[in-house]
Design a protein around this motif. Sequence first.
Motif, PDB file in Angstrom:
ATOM      1  N   TYR A   1      -7.106  -1.147  -6.087  1.00 47.80           N
ATOM      2  CA  TYR A   1      -6.355  -0.372  -5.104  1.00 47.80           C
ATOM      3  C   TYR A   1      -7.212   0.746  -4.529  1.00 47.80           C
ATOM      4  CZ  TYR A   1      -2.578   2.332  -2.991  1.00 47.80           C
ATOM      5  OH  TYR A   1      -1.777   3.005  -2.093  1.00 47.80           O
TER       6      TYR A   1
ATOM      7  N   ARG B   1      -7.063   4.268   1.708  1.00 40.72           N
ATOM      8  CA  ARG B   1      -6.677   3.338   2.774  1.00 40.72           C
ATOM      9  C   ARG B   1      -5.361   2.615   2.487  1.00 40.72           C
ATOM     10  NH1 ARG B   1     -12.205   0.210   3.299  1.00 40.72           N
ATOM     11  NH2 ARG B   1     -10.715  -1.462   3.451  1.00 40.72           N
TER      12      ARG B   1
ATOM     13  N   LEU C   1      -4.800   0.177   0.387  1.00 36.00           N
ATOM     14  CA  LEU C   1      -5.143  -1.228   0.471  1.00 36.00           C
ATOM     15  C   LEU C   1      -5.260  -1.831  -0.926  1.00 36.00           C
ATOM     16  CD1 LEU C   1      -5.980  -3.264   2.757  1.00 36.00           C
ATOM     17  CD2 LEU C   1      -8.327  -2.698   2.166  1.00 36.00           C
TER      18      LEU C   1
ATOM     19  N   THR D   1      -6.336  -5.063  -3.144  1.00 32.28           N
ATOM     20  CA  THR D   1      -7.157  -6.263  -3.115  1.00 32.28           C
ATOM     21  C   THR D   1      -6.773  -7.114  -4.311  1.00 32.28           C
ATOM     22  OG1 THR D   1      -8.987  -5.099  -2.077  1.00 32.28           O
ATOM     23  CG2 THR D   1      -9.504  -7.188  -3.142  1.00 32.28           C
TER      24      THR D   1
ATOM     25  N   ARG E   1      -6.206  -9.121   0.852  1.00 36.22           N
ATOM     26  CA  ARG E   1      -6.127  -7.676   1.046  1.00 36.22           C
ATOM     27  C   ARG E   1      -4.818  -7.372   1.757  1.00 36.22           C
ATOM     28  NH1 ARG E   1     -11.267  -9.133   1.436  1.00 36.22           N
ATOM     29  NH2 ARG E   1     -12.756  -8.090   0.076  1.00 36.22           N
TER      30      ARG E   1
ATOM     31  N   ARG F   1      -2.141  -4.287   3.038  1.00 35.00           N
ATOM     32  CA  ARG F   1      -1.880  -2.870   3.320  1.00 35.00           C
ATOM     33  C   ARG F   1      -0.519  -2.518   2.747  1.00 35.00           C
ATOM     34  NH1 ARG F   1      -0.378   1.748   4.650  1.00 35.00           N
ATOM     35  NH2 ARG F   1      -1.231   2.943   6.375  1.00 35.00           N
TER      36      ARG F   1
END
Length: 131
Positions: free
Chosen positions: A51, A55, A57, A59, A81, A83
């Motif tokens: 993490y 951002r 984000l 993964t 990925r 968001r």
Amino acid sequence: FWSYFFPFLYDEGIFIFEFWNVEGVKPGFRHWLKREKDDGSKLLRLTESGYDEERKLVTLDIEFLVLGGERLVDSFTETHRLRCYSVPEIMELFSRNGFDIVEVYCKDIKTMKLSKEMSEPFNMLAVAKKK
């Protein structure tokens, strides 16, 4: 993203958006899943997450192993990925792009039931109406 589908909705049309809530993200999550068929073949899925807090984000690195009995038949990997959003952030995005939020739900990933309770605030569903 938002501007693409907005013209396709009728006035006051409903849009449902599923998202991962930053409040429920668990960095370093590891999980494995095993599925077995009657013929003895197996699929193993090994998942590990990372993490990026700045951002927002996630993964997901996923490794798949296909076994025929005890023999490795095939293997492959995937990286996803995603968001993540906070609930206030989703509400702001919808509002800024011409939507009113009708409701935000938590989704129990085991039962797939929706709830307004924030007991498991990870997998979320926002229901919005075009202004």
